[in-house]
Design a protein around this motif. Structure first.
Motif, PDB file in Angstrom:
ATOM      1  N   THR A  25     -80.338 -31.651  12.597  1.00 24.15           N
ATOM      2  CA  THR A  25     -80.421 -30.418  13.403  1.00 24.15           C
ATOM      3  C   THR A  25     -81.350 -30.611  14.321  1.00 24.15           C
ATOM      4  OG1 THR A  25     -82.650 -29.750  12.042  1.00 24.15           O
ATOM      5  CG2 THR A  25     -80.247 -29.095  11.086  1.00 24.15           C
ATOM      6  N   PRO A  26     -81.569 -29.737  15.523  1.00 27.04           N
ATOM      7  CA  PRO A  26     -82.466 -29.914  16.490  1.00 27.04           C
ATOM      8  C   PRO A  26     -84.071 -30.003  16.160  1.00 27.04           C
ATOM      9  CG  PRO A  26     -80.854 -28.446  17.266  1.00 27.04           C
ATOM     10  CD  PRO A  26     -80.462 -28.608  15.646  1.00 27.04           C
ATOM     11  N   GLU A  27     -84.254 -29.322  15.040  1.00 21.70           N
ATOM     12  CA  GLU A  27     -85.579 -29.488  14.585  1.00 21.70           C
ATOM     13  C   GLU A  27     -85.917 -30.572  13.775  1.00 21.70           C
ATOM     14  OE1 GLU A  27     -84.406 -25.507  15.268  1.00 21.70           O
ATOM     15  OE2 GLU A  27     -83.454 -27.025  13.897  1.00 21.70           O
ATOM     16  N   GLN A  28     -84.848 -31.018  12.987  1.00 21.15           N
ATOM     17  CA  GLN A  28     -85.193 -32.455  12.233  1.00 21.15           C
ATOM     18  C   GLN A  28     -84.966 -33.748  13.690  1.00 21.15           C
ATOM     19  OE1 GLN A  28     -81.616 -32.244   9.897  1.00 21.15           O
ATOM     20  NE2 GLN A  28     -82.967 -31.731   7.966  1.00 21.15           N
ATOM     21  N   LEU A  29     -84.136 -33.450  14.455  1.00 20.53           N
ATOM     22  CA  LEU A  29     -84.360 -34.482  15.551  1.00 20.53           C
ATOM     23  C   LEU A  29     -85.543 -34.602  16.346  1.00 20.53           C
ATOM     24  CD1 LEU A  29     -82.201 -36.616  16.994  1.00 20.53           C
ATOM     25  CD2 LEU A  29     -82.117 -35.107  18.705  1.00 20.53           C
ATOM     26  N   ALA A  30     -86.225 -33.435  16.646  1.00 19.60           N
ATOM     27  CA  ALA A  30     -87.679 -33.334  17.190  1.00 19.60           C
ATOM     28  C   ALA A  30     -88.675 -34.256  16.356  1.00 19.60           C
ATOM     29  CB  ALA A  30     -88.117 -32.110  17.497  1.00 19.60           C
ATOM     30  N   LEU A  31     -88.717 -33.798  15.059  1.00 17.88           N
ATOM     31  CA  LEU A  31     -89.496 -34.517  14.105  1.00 17.88           C
ATOM     32  C   LEU A  31     -89.148 -36.017  14.270  1.00 17.88           C
ATOM     33  CD1 LEU A  31     -89.551 -32.436  10.842  1.00 17.88           C
ATOM     34  CD2 LEU A  31     -91.349 -32.833  12.512  1.00 17.88           C
ATOM     35  N   LEU A  32     -88.024 -36.666  14.218  1.00 22.65           N
ATOM     36  CA  LEU A  32     -87.762 -38.133  14.233  1.00 22.65           C
ATOM     37  C   LEU A  32     -87.874 -38.760  15.487  1.00 22.65           C
ATOM     38  CD1 LEU A  32     -84.107 -37.538  12.460  1.00 22.65           C
ATOM     39  CD2 LEU A  32     -86.249 -38.765  11.773  1.00 22.65           C
ATOM     40  N   PHE A  33     -87.844 -37.948  16.781  1.00 27.71           N
ATOM     41  CA  PHE A  33     -88.494 -38.390  17.958  1.00 27.71           C
ATOM     42  C   PHE A  33     -89.814 -38.725  17.955  1.00 27.71           C
ATOM     43  CE2 PHE A  33     -84.771 -36.607  20.688  1.00 27.71           C
ATOM     44  CZ  PHE A  33     -84.284 -37.776  20.820  1.00 27.71           C
ATOM     45  N   ASP A  34     -90.639 -37.734  17.273  1.00 25.04           N
ATOM     46  CA  ASP A  34     -92.048 -37.932  16.980  1.00 25.04           C
ATOM     47  C   ASP A  34     -92.444 -39.260  16.444  1.00 25.04           C
ATOM     48  OD1 ASP A  34     -92.738 -35.742  18.467  1.00 25.04           O
ATOM     49  OD2 ASP A  34     -92.949 -34.573  16.556  1.00 25.04           O
ATOM     50  N   ASP A  35     -91.753 -39.519  15.294  1.00 21.99           N
ATOM     51  CA  ASP A  35     -91.622 -40.795  14.546  1.00 21.99           C
ATOM     52  C   ASP A  35     -91.511 -41.932  15.476  1.00 21.99           C
ATOM     53  OD1 ASP A  35     -92.670 -39.359  12.217  1.00 21.99           O
ATOM     54  OD2 ASP A  35     -90.533 -39.119  11.367  1.00 21.99           O
ATOM     55  N   ALA A  36     -90.202 -41.941  16.091  1.00 24.24           N
ATOM     56  CA  ALA A  36     -89.771 -43.017  16.953  1.00 24.24           C
ATOM     57  C   ALA A  36     -90.879 -43.316  18.145  1.00 24.24           C
ATOM     58  CB  ALA A  36     -88.371 -42.823  17.218  1.00 24.24           C
ATOM     59  N   GLU A  37     -91.406 -42.345  18.448  1.00 24.33           N
ATOM     60  CA  GLU A  37     -92.456 -42.665  19.694  1.00 24.33           C
ATOM     61  C   GLU A  37     -93.542 -43.375  19.275  1.00 24.33           C
ATOM     62  OE1 GLU A  37     -92.384 -38.542  21.047  1.00 24.33           O
ATOM     63  OE2 GLU A  37     -90.548 -38.873  22.211  1.00 24.33           O
ATOM     64  N   ARG A  38     -93.851 -43.543  17.829  1.00 22.20           N
ATOM     65  CA  ARG A  38     -95.129 -44.333  17.649  1.00 22.20           C
ATOM     66  C   ARG A  38     -94.967 -45.759  17.781  1.00 22.20           C
ATOM     67  NH1 ARG A  38     -96.779 -41.415  11.845  1.00 22.20           N
ATOM     68  NH2 ARG A  38     -96.113 -39.408  12.231  1.00 22.20           N
ATOM     69  N   GLY A  39     -93.765 -46.129  17.806  1.00 22.44           N
ATOM     70  CA  GLY A  39     -93.572 -47.694  18.135  1.00 22.44           C
ATOM     71  C   GLY A  39     -93.032 -48.478  16.951  1.00 22.44           C
ATOM     72  N   ALA A  40     -93.501 -49.642  17.040  1.00 22.51           N
ATOM     73  CA  ALA A  40     -92.831 -50.747  16.006  1.00 22.51           C
ATOM     74  C   ALA A  40     -93.521 -50.496  14.659  1.00 22.51           C
ATOM     75  CB  ALA A  40     -93.300 -52.201  16.501  1.00 22.51           C
ATOM     76  N   ASN A  41     -94.798 -49.821  14.511  1.00 23.14           N
ATOM     77  CA  ASN A  41     -95.362 -49.692  13.152  1.00 23.14           C
ATOM     78  C   ASN A  41     -94.943 -48.599  12.395  1.00 23.14           C
ATOM     79  OD1 ASN A  41     -97.167 -51.971  13.520  1.00 23.14           O
ATOM     80  ND2 ASN A  41     -98.326 -50.771  14.863  1.00 23.14           N
ATOM     81  N   ALA A  42     -94.029 -47.697  13.136  1.00 19.37           N
ATOM     82  CA  ALA A  42     -93.476 -46.437  12.439  1.00 19.37           C
ATOM     83  C   ALA A  42     -92.054 -46.747  12.115  1.00 19.37           C
ATOM     84  CB  ALA A  42     -93.698 -45.289  13.426  1.00 19.37           C
ATOM     85  N   ARG A  43     -91.762 -47.066  11.015  1.00 12.96           N
ATOM     86  CA  ARG A  43     -90.348 -47.556  10.582  1.00 12.96           C
ATOM     87  C   ARG A  43     -89.730 -46.264   9.766  1.00 12.96           C
ATOM     88  NH1 ARG A  43     -89.223 -53.133  10.482  1.00 12.96           N
ATOM     89  NH2 ARG A  43     -90.933 -54.365  11.695  1.00 12.96           N
ATOM     90  N   LEU A  44     -88.434 -46.081  10.052  1.00  8.40           N
ATOM     91  CA  LEU A  44     -87.618 -45.136   9.434  1.00  8.40           C
ATOM     92  C   LEU A  44     -86.745 -45.915   8.294  1.00  8.40           C
ATOM     93  CD1 LEU A  44     -86.178 -42.847  12.234  1.00  8.40           C
ATOM     94  CD2 LEU A  44     -88.246 -42.662  10.942  1.00  8.40           C
ATOM     95  N   THR A  45     -86.709 -45.096   7.163  1.00  9.85           N
ATOM     96  CA  THR A  45     -85.873 -46.007   6.123  1.00  9.85           C
ATOM     97  C   THR A  45     -84.562 -44.912   5.988  1.00  9.85           C
ATOM     98  OG1 THR A  45     -87.582 -47.011   4.944  1.00  9.85           O
ATOM     99  CG2 THR A  45     -85.721 -46.370   3.813  1.00  9.85           C
ATOM    100  N   ILE A  46     -83.311 -45.413   6.015  1.00  9.95           N
ATOM    101  CA  ILE A  46     -82.206 -44.807   5.857  1.00  9.95           C
ATOM    102  C   ILE A  46     -81.646 -45.142   4.498  1.00  9.95           C
ATOM    103  CG2 ILE A  46     -79.923 -44.322   6.897  1.00  9.95           C
ATOM    104  CD1 ILE A  46     -82.359 -43.650   8.724  1.00  9.95           C
ATOM    105  N   ASP A  47     -81.385 -44.236   3.717  1.00 10.80           N
ATOM    106  CA  ASP A  47     -80.856 -44.288   2.406  1.00 10.80           C
ATOM    107  C   ASP A  47     -79.553 -43.809   2.270  1.00 10.80           C
ATOM    108  OD1 ASP A  47     -79.991 -44.672  -0.250  1.00 10.80           O
ATOM    109  OD2 ASP A  47     -82.038 -44.562  -1.009  1.00 10.80           O
ATOM    110  N   LEU A  48     -78.151 -44.464   2.608  1.00 13.22           N
ATOM    111  CA  LEU A  48     -77.076 -43.874   2.484  1.00 13.22           C
ATOM    112  C   LEU A  48     -76.648 -43.371   1.259  1.00 13.22           C
ATOM    113  CD1 LEU A  48     -74.634 -42.998   3.950  1.00 13.22           C
ATOM    114  CD2 LEU A  48     -73.676 -45.432   3.779  1.00 13.22           C
ATOM    115  N   ALA A  49     -77.020 -44.233   0.159  1.00 12.52           N
ATOM    116  CA  ALA A  49     -76.403 -43.614  -0.933  1.00 12.52           C
ATOM    117  C   ALA A  49     -77.198 -42.243  -1.657  1.00 12.52           C
ATOM    118  CB  ALA A  49     -76.920 -44.530  -2.106  1.00 12.52           C
ATOM    119  N   ALA A  50     -78.536 -42.130  -1.120  1.00 10.94           N
ATOM    120  CA  ALA A  50     -79.266 -40.862  -1.408  1.00 10.94           C
ATOM    121  C   ALA A  50     -78.980 -39.897  -0.105  1.00 10.94           C
ATOM    122  CB  ALA A  50     -80.728 -41.211  -1.555  1.00 10.94           C
ATOM    123  N   GLN A  51     -78.835 -40.221   0.906  1.00 11.54           N
ATOM    124  CA  GLN A  51     -78.288 -39.387   2.160  1.00 11.54           C
ATOM    125  C   GLN A  51     -79.582 -38.824   2.721  1.00 11.54           C
ATOM    126  OE1 GLN A  51     -74.084 -38.142   0.466  1.00 11.54           O
ATOM    127  NE2 GLN A  51     -75.139 -36.537   1.812  1.00 11.54           N
TER     128      GLN A  51
END
Length: 201
Positions: A122-148
C-alpha cells in the motif's frame, strides 16, 4: 532458475514514478539474448553521465547502495515496452526483489519467470519502507517469501499478498522449462504410447 526463499539485504530507495523498461535497460543493450552481462546497462541513462563517468547522485552509485539486493520504487514500476531484458538486468546487477505499489503487468509476470520477486504494498507501507531504505547500508530489509513478510531493521513487519502458484514457482526455482520438466515422466509415457499407437507418425 534460482530459488527465492528468504532474502536479507540492503534496500535502495528509488522514489520515481512510471519507471519504464527503457529506463531500466535502454534499447542499446537489447542486442543480446543472453541473460548475463546486462548489469552494466541497468539504469544506464541515470547511472552514467554523457562522458561515461558515474553520476554520483544516482542511488545505486552511492557507497551505501552499490550492493543493494532490494529496490523500493515508485508507482507503476516497469511500464513501457515488454522487454524481458528488464528483469534480466536487475537480476544480473544483484537485485532480487522490487517493492512498489503497482507494476506494469508484463514486467510483473516476467519477474516471476526470472527469479525476481515483485511485491505490491500500500502507499502507506511504501512510505515506511522508503524511510527504512533511506537509512543506508546498516538498515537491511528481510523478505520472507514463505511467510509473505517484509521485516524492517527495527523489527516491524509488513504482510504482502502473492499468487500461490507464483509463490510455489519462486520457492522451488521453477521457470516455464522447470515446470515442464516436472512432468517429464508423464510426457515420456505419452510419447511412448503415441509412438506405439501411431507407428507411422
Amino acid at each position: 532458475m534460482q530459488k527465492f526463499d528468504t532474502l536479507t539485504g540492503v534496500a535502495a530507495p528509488m522514489p520515481i514514478v512510471n519507471v519504464d523498461t527503457d529506463m531500466i535497460i535502454p534499447k542499446d543493450y537489447l542486442r543480446t539474448i543472453k541473460r548475463t552481462g546486462l548489469a552494466s546497462g541497468l539504469f544506464a541513462e541515470l547511472r552514467f553521465k554523457d562522458d561515461g563517468s558515474e553520476n554520483p547522485d544516482f542511488v545505486l552509485n552511492k557507497p551505501a547502495y552499490r550492493n543493494a539486493e532490494i529496490l523500493v520504487a515508485g508507482d507503476n514500476f516497469g511500464c513501457g515496452s515488454s522487454r524481458e531484458h528488464a528483469p534480466w538486468a536487475l537480476l544480473d546487477f544483484g537485485i532480487r526483489c522490487v517493492i512498489s505499489t503497482s507494476f506494469a503487468d508484463i514486467f510483473y509476470n516476467n519477474c516471476f519467470k526470472n527469479g525476481v520477486l515483485p511485491i505490491r504494498v500500500t502507499p502507506e507501507q511504501l512510505a515506511l519502507l522508503f524511510d527504512d531504505a533511506e537509512r543506508g547500508a546498516n538498515a537491511r530489509l528481510t523478505i520472507d517469501l514463505a511467510a509473505q513478510t517484509i521485516t524492517g531493521p527495527d523489527g516491524g513487519s509488513i504482510h504482502f499478498d502473492i499468487d500461490p502458484f507464483r509463490k510455489h514457482c519462486l520457492l522451488n526455482g521453477l521457470d516455464d522449462i522447470g515446470l515442464t520438466m516436472e512432468k517429464a515422466d508423464a510426457i515420456g509415457d505419452y510419447e511412448q504410447k503415441l509412438a506405439e499407437s501411431r507407428p507411422w507418425a
